[in-house]
Scaffold this motif. Structure first.
Motif, short mmCIF file in Angstrom:
data_model
loop_
_atom_site.label_atom_id
_atom_site.label_comp_id
_atom_site.label_asym_id
_atom_site.label_seq_id
_atom_site.Cartn_x
_atom_site.Cartn_y
_atom_site.Cartn_z
N ASP A 24 17.83 4.57 -23.77
CA ASP A 24 16.80 3.85 -23.03
C ASP A 24 17.56 2.97 -22.02
O ASP A 24 18.76 2.71 -22.17
CB ASP A 24 15.99 3.00 -24.00
CG ASP A 24 15.04 2.07 -23.29
OD1 ASP A 24 14.35 2.52 -22.37
OD2 ASP A 24 15.02 0.88 -23.63
N ASP A 26 15.96 -0.08 -19.61
CA ASP A 26 15.61 -1.50 -19.57
C ASP A 26 15.79 -2.14 -20.94
O ASP A 26 15.21 -1.68 -21.92
CB ASP A 26 14.14 -1.67 -19.13
CG ASP A 26 13.93 -1.27 -17.68
OD1 ASP A 26 12.80 -0.86 -17.35
OD2 ASP A 26 14.90 -1.33 -16.90
N ASP A 245 15.52 -0.39 -27.23
CA ASP A 245 15.26 -1.81 -27.54
C ASP A 245 13.82 -2.05 -27.97
O ASP A 245 13.47 -3.20 -28.33
CB ASP A 245 15.58 -2.70 -26.32
CG ASP A 245 14.55 -2.49 -25.20
OD1 ASP A 245 13.87 -3.46 -24.83
OD2 ASP A 245 14.42 -1.35 -24.74
MG LIG Z 1 13.76 -0.62 -23.01
#
Ligand SMILES: [Mg+2]
Ligand SMILES: O=C(O)[C@H](O)[C@H](O)COP(=O)(O)O
Length: 302
Positions: A24, A26, A245
Motif C-alpha cells: 500500500d 499512503d 496501514d
Molecule cells: Mg494506506
C-alpha cells in the motif's frame, strides 16, 4: 493473534518467506510527498534480494503513469506494471468487468489521474478537472442539461470537490436508468505528512446518502485490483505478503486474496485499534511499527 515483529531474526525470516511484496502507499511508503523513514532503503533492499515489488494504492488521484513520475521524483524505483491504483481498477472494471459500451460516457468526481485512466480504457469523461465543474458558483439546475449518454458516475478522491460536481452526479444517478455508481475506494480518511484529511470514501458517502444507493467499490478490499495484478504479475500466493496501514482495506484485501499480511502503524491504524478494548476483528498476521524497521536486514549477510 498477530505476531509483533521486533528483532532482526524475525525480519530476516520474513524476507526469506516471501518472494512477492505488495505495498500500500499512503501511510506505508509515504505520506503525501514525504517518504516514510527507511522506506526507500527497504524497497531497494527487497529488489537487491530479487523480490517482486508491487504498489497497490486506493488513492485515485493519479494514473499509473503519473504515479510512476511521483515515484521517480521521490527516488523510488518503480515500473508502470508494478503500480496499481484504484483509478486504474475502476477503469478496468467499467471496460472489462461490466463491459460498459464505449458509447457511454462517464461523469467523474475526481482528478485528472482518474480521467486519464478512464480515457485510456476508451471512455469519454465529463466533470473531473473541467473548470465548469470545479466552480464555486451556485449550481443552476435550471440551466443544466442532462447528457443522455452518461452510463456511469465514478467517484474518487477529489481535492477540487464542489457542490456542482455532487449536483451533476446526483442528476445522472437519479435520472438516468441503470446509471452505474462506482466508488474508487471507501477509505474514510487520507493520511498526509501534516495530519489526516477526509478520504475518497467520505466523498462518495455524500452521494450514497443523497441517492439512497450504495456504490460498487473497485478499490481495496475488493479483489478487482488483485485481478488487475494477476493479469500482469505472476506470483505464488503462499509466498506473497500484503503490507498496509488500514485494516478494513489493505489487510482485508490481503486476507480475501489468500495472502499473508503485515500491518504498519505509520498510517491510519493506531495501537489502540489492534490491542484496545474495541480492537478490530480484522487481525493481521504480522505487525511492525514501520516498513523502515526492515532496514535491520541489511546488517545481515544475504
Ligand atoms: Mg494506506
Ligand atoms: O482516497 C483516500 O482516502 C486515500 O487515497 C487513501 O489514503 C488511500 O490510499 P492508500 O493508503 O490505499 O495508498
Amino acid at each position: 493473534m498477530s505476531v509483533r515483529l521486533s528483532n532482526t531474526d524475525e525480519y530476516v525470516s520474513l524476507l526469506d518467506k516471501y518472494d512477492t511484496w505488495l505495498f500500500d502507499c499512503d501511510g506505508v511508503i509515504w505520506k503525501g510527498d514525504s517518504m516514510i523513514e527507511g522506506a526507500v532503503e527497504v524497497l531497494n533492499l527487497l529488489r537487491h534480494r530479487n523480490k517482486k515489488v508491487v504498489f497497490v494504492t486506493n488513492n485515485a488521484s493519479k494514473s499509473r503513469r503519473s504515479y510512476r513520475t511521483k515515484f521517480d521524483q521521490l527516488g523510488v524505483e518503480a515500473h508502470v506494471d508494478e503500480i496499481y491504483g484504484s483509478a486504474y481498477a475502476a477503469a478496468v472494471y467499467l471496460s472489462s468487468v461490466i463491459n460498459l459500451p464505449k458509447t457511454k460516457r462517464v461523469y467523474v468526481i475526481g482528478t485528472s489521474g482518474l480521467e486519464e485512466e478512464l480515457q485510456n480504457e476508451g471512455f469519454f469523461v465529463l466533470g473531473g478537472s473541467d473548470p465548469a465543474d470545479c466552480t464555486l458558483e451556485p449550481f443552476s439546475l435550471e440551466n443544466f442539461s442532462l447528457d443522455p449518454d452518461v452510463g456511469a458516475v465514478v467517484c474518487g478522491l477529489d481535492q477540487m470537490i464542489t457542490y456542482t460536481k455532487f449536483s451533476k452526479a446526483f442528476q445522472y444517478l437519479t435520472r438516468i436508468p441503470n446509471c452505474h455508481f462506482i466508488a474508487t475506494n471507501e477509505d474514510s480518511t487520507y493520511p498526509t505528512a501534516h495530519g489526516t484529511l477526509p478520504g475518497g470514501g467520505s466523498l462518495s458517502a455524500v452521494l450514497r446518502y443523497a441517492i439512497g444507493r450504495d456504490p460498487v467499490c473497485t478499490g481495496k478490499p475488493q479483489q478487482v485490483m488483485l485481478d488487475c495484478i494477476k493479469a500482469k504479475v505472476s506470483y505464488d500466493p503462499t509466498r506473497t505478503i500484503m503490507v498496509g496501514d488500514r485494516l478494513n482495506t489493505d489487510i482485508l484485501f490481503g486476507q480475501t486474496g489468500g495472502l499473508d499480511t503485515l500491518l504498519v502503524l505509520t498510517g491510519v491504524t493506531t495501537e489502540n485499534d489492534i490491542t484496545g478494548p474495541d480492537a478490530s476483528p480484522i487481525v493481521p498476521k504480522f505487525v511492525t511499527n514501520s516498513i523502515g524497521d526492515l532496514r535491520v536486514i541489511s546488517t545481515k549477510a544475504n
